[in-house]
Design an enzyme around this catalytic site. Structure first.
Site, PDB file in Angstrom:
ATOM      1  N   LYS A 111      -4.616   5.745  -4.871  1.00  0.00           N
ATOM      2  CA  LYS A 111      -5.219   6.167  -6.183  1.00  0.00           C
ATOM      3  C   LYS A 111      -6.733   6.043  -5.646  1.00  0.00           C
ATOM      4  O   LYS A 111      -7.326   5.145  -5.164  1.00  0.00           O
ATOM      5  CB  LYS A 111      -5.116   5.341  -7.452  1.00  0.00           C
ATOM      6  CG  LYS A 111      -3.648   5.692  -7.838  1.00  0.00           C
ATOM      7  CD  LYS A 111      -3.552   4.964  -9.249  1.00  0.00           C
ATOM      8  CE  LYS A 111      -4.117   5.393 -10.407  1.00  0.00           C
ATOM      9  NZ  LYS A 111      -3.671   6.604 -11.132  1.00  0.00           N
ATOM     10  N   SER A 112      -7.714   7.009  -5.968  1.00  0.00           N
ATOM     11  CA  SER A 112      -9.143   7.077  -5.813  1.00  0.00           C
ATOM     12  C   SER A 112      -9.636   5.853  -6.416  1.00  0.00           C
ATOM     13  O   SER A 112     -10.880   5.490  -5.960  1.00  0.00           O
ATOM     14  CB  SER A 112      -9.632   8.372  -6.360  1.00  0.00           C
ATOM     15  OG  SER A 112      -9.574   8.655  -7.942  1.00  0.00           O
ATOM     16  N   TYR A 114      -9.032   2.725  -6.250  1.00  0.00           N
ATOM     17  CA  TYR A 114      -9.235   1.882  -5.236  1.00  0.00           C
ATOM     18  C   TYR A 114      -9.940   2.220  -4.201  1.00  0.00           C
ATOM     19  O   TYR A 114     -10.711   1.419  -3.367  1.00  0.00           O
ATOM     20  CB  TYR A 114      -7.822   1.353  -5.124  1.00  0.00           C
ATOM     21  CG  TYR A 114      -6.965   0.283  -5.758  1.00  0.00           C
ATOM     22  CD1 TYR A 114      -7.799  -0.850  -6.083  1.00  0.00           C
ATOM     23  CD2 TYR A 114      -5.747   0.483  -6.318  1.00  0.00           C
ATOM     24  CE1 TYR A 114      -7.288  -1.794  -6.941  1.00  0.00           C
ATOM     25  CE2 TYR A 114      -5.348  -0.440  -7.268  1.00  0.00           C
ATOM     26  CZ  TYR A 114      -5.992  -1.718  -7.516  1.00  0.00           C
ATOM     27  OH  TYR A 114      -5.549  -2.706  -8.285  1.00  0.00           O
ATOM     28  N   ALA A 115      -9.873   3.540  -3.714  1.00  0.00           N
ATOM     29  CA  ALA A 115     -10.183   4.051  -2.559  1.00  0.00           C
ATOM     30  C   ALA A 115     -11.785   3.992  -2.624  1.00  0.00           C
ATOM     31  O   ALA A 115     -12.404   3.591  -1.863  1.00  0.00           O
ATOM     32  CB  ALA A 115      -9.832   5.567  -2.434  1.00  0.00           C
ATOM     33  N   THR A 135       7.541  -1.016  -0.459  1.00  0.00           N
ATOM     34  CA  THR A 135       6.610  -2.167  -0.145  1.00  0.00           C
ATOM     35  C   THR A 135       5.492  -1.358   0.245  1.00  0.00           C
ATOM     36  O   THR A 135       5.232  -0.492   0.804  1.00  0.00           O
ATOM     37  CB  THR A 135       7.239  -2.589   1.229  1.00  0.00           C
ATOM     38  OG1 THR A 135       8.551  -3.455   0.927  1.00  0.00           O
ATOM     39  CG2 THR A 135       6.203  -3.656   1.781  1.00  0.00           C
ATOM     40  N   LEU A 136       4.389  -1.729  -0.611  1.00  0.00           N
ATOM     41  CA  LEU A 136       2.965  -1.335  -0.603  1.00  0.00           C
ATOM     42  C   LEU A 136       2.047  -2.182   0.327  1.00  0.00           C
ATOM     43  O   LEU A 136       2.428  -3.274   0.493  1.00  0.00           O
ATOM     44  CB  LEU A 136       2.238  -1.289  -1.943  1.00  0.00           C
ATOM     45  CG  LEU A 136       3.174  -0.769  -2.955  1.00  0.00           C
ATOM     46  CD1 LEU A 136       2.533  -1.385  -4.283  1.00  0.00           C
ATOM     47  CD2 LEU A 136       3.044   0.746  -3.029  1.00  0.00           C
ATOM     48  N   GLU A 137       1.145  -1.331   1.203  1.00  0.00           N
ATOM     49  CA  GLU A 137       0.110  -2.080   1.920  1.00  0.00           C
ATOM     50  C   GLU A 137      -1.139  -1.800   1.477  1.00  0.00           C
ATOM     51  O   GLU A 137      -1.530  -0.679   1.203  1.00  0.00           O
ATOM     52  CB  GLU A 137       0.210  -1.802   3.573  1.00  0.00           C
ATOM     53  CG  GLU A 137      -0.473  -2.615   4.328  1.00  0.00           C
ATOM     54  CD  GLU A 137      -1.623  -1.796   5.048  1.00  0.00           C
ATOM     55  OE1 GLU A 137      -2.705  -2.368   5.167  1.00  0.00           O
ATOM     56  OE2 GLU A 137      -1.598  -0.537   5.145  1.00  0.00           O
ATOM     57  N   TYR A 170      18.574   9.564   5.105  1.00  0.00           N
ATOM     58  CA  TYR A 170      18.274   8.357   5.205  1.00  0.00           C
ATOM     59  C   TYR A 170      19.276   7.070   4.950  1.00  0.00           C
ATOM     60  O   TYR A 170      19.697   6.367   5.799  1.00  0.00           O
ATOM     61  CB  TYR A 170      16.968   7.526   4.365  1.00  0.00           C
ATOM     62  CG  TYR A 170      16.519   6.530   4.821  1.00  0.00           C
ATOM     63  CD1 TYR A 170      15.383   6.384   5.799  1.00  0.00           C
ATOM     64  CD2 TYR A 170      16.712   5.159   4.351  1.00  0.00           C
ATOM     65  CE1 TYR A 170      14.738   5.180   6.307  1.00  0.00           C
ATOM     66  CE2 TYR A 170      16.097   4.134   4.472  1.00  0.00           C
ATOM     67  CZ  TYR A 170      15.296   3.995   5.554  1.00  0.00           C
ATOM     68  OH  TYR A 170      14.692   2.891   6.102  1.00  0.00           O
ATOM     69  N   GLN A 180      15.910  -2.142  -0.168  1.00  0.00           N
ATOM     70  CA  GLN A 180      14.996  -3.577  -0.168  1.00  0.00           C
ATOM     71  C   GLN A 180      14.612  -3.608  -1.599  1.00  0.00           C
ATOM     72  O   GLN A 180      14.434  -2.722  -2.521  1.00  0.00           O
ATOM     73  CB  GLN A 180      13.957  -3.199   0.755  1.00  0.00           C
ATOM     74  CG  GLN A 180      12.907  -2.193   0.186  1.00  0.00           C
ATOM     75  CD  GLN A 180      11.836  -1.640   1.105  1.00  0.00           C
ATOM     76  OE1 GLN A 180      11.801  -2.065   2.347  1.00  0.00           O
ATOM     77  NE2 GLN A 180      10.764  -1.150   0.865  1.00  0.00           N
TER      78      GLN A 180
END
Length: 188
Positions: A111-112, A114-115, A135-137, A170, A180
């Site tokens: 999202k902008s 945060y960017a 899972t987010l980084e 997948y 997961q």
């Protein structure tokens, strides 16, 4: 291959469990206070970060190696927000559980909000028939500590429907991140 609209996303979530829990609208406030928005948008779905984090640390001074990843490289943290050290990163997971249809591929973009603060969200595509919590980084590219918020929007998922169904999904190839449930570290 075409991008899918809010109407399609809503139908797939409500009738086929593609996103759980699912928010059919766009939420911008919680208890009268502004939050980073989440929920269905015109051509995507804004996902939320759950309150479980793994914050990268260099205490053990090890080499970061995706084939031989040392779990001691992270400190576990639970909370409504998480502080990421300068020039470091944290892992988290989504509140939402996804079940991607066999003829769909998603792209996930940060999202902008945060960017614009120097916080970059990186997520790889969700492949056909993948399912699980994402899972987010979060990378803090600034020289100062940065805060991320649980329960609020952090990235947007775009859904693309193929003209034909893939031969091997997948799930078919036994993808290592299938199903997961928590913040998942690299697997080689």
């Amino acid at each position: 291959m075409s991008i899918k609209s809010d109407k399609w996303i809503r139908r797939m979530a409500e009738q086929h469990g593609m996103i759980e829990p699912f928010e059919p609208g766009q939420i911008r406030e919680n208890d009268g206070r502004k939050i980073i928005s989440y929920g269905t948008s015109s051509y995507g779905y804004d996902i939320r970060c759950a309150p479980e984090f793994k914050v990268f640390t260099n205490i053990h001074s090890t080499v970061v190696d995706p084939k031989h990843f040392d779990e001691k490289s992270f400190v576990d943290f639970h909370g409504d927000s998480c502080i990421i050290p300068p020039n470091s990163f944290a892992l988290a997971r989504t509140v939402e559980y996804f079940r991607i249809p066999r003829n769909v591929l998603t792209i996930c973009l940060g999202k902008s909000t945060y960017a614009r603060c120097g916080i970059i969200v990186n997520v790889t595509p969700f492949e056909p028939e993948w399912e699980g919590y994402v899972t987010l980084e979060f990378s803090n590219t600034t020289p100062l500590p940065a805060r991320i918020y649980a329960g609020e929007g952090c990235a947007q998922v775009l859904f693309f429907e193929s003209d034909e169904v893939c031969e091997v999904s997948y799930r078919d190839r036994g993808g290592k991140y299938q199903g997961q449930v928590g913040v998942t570290l690299p697997k080689a």
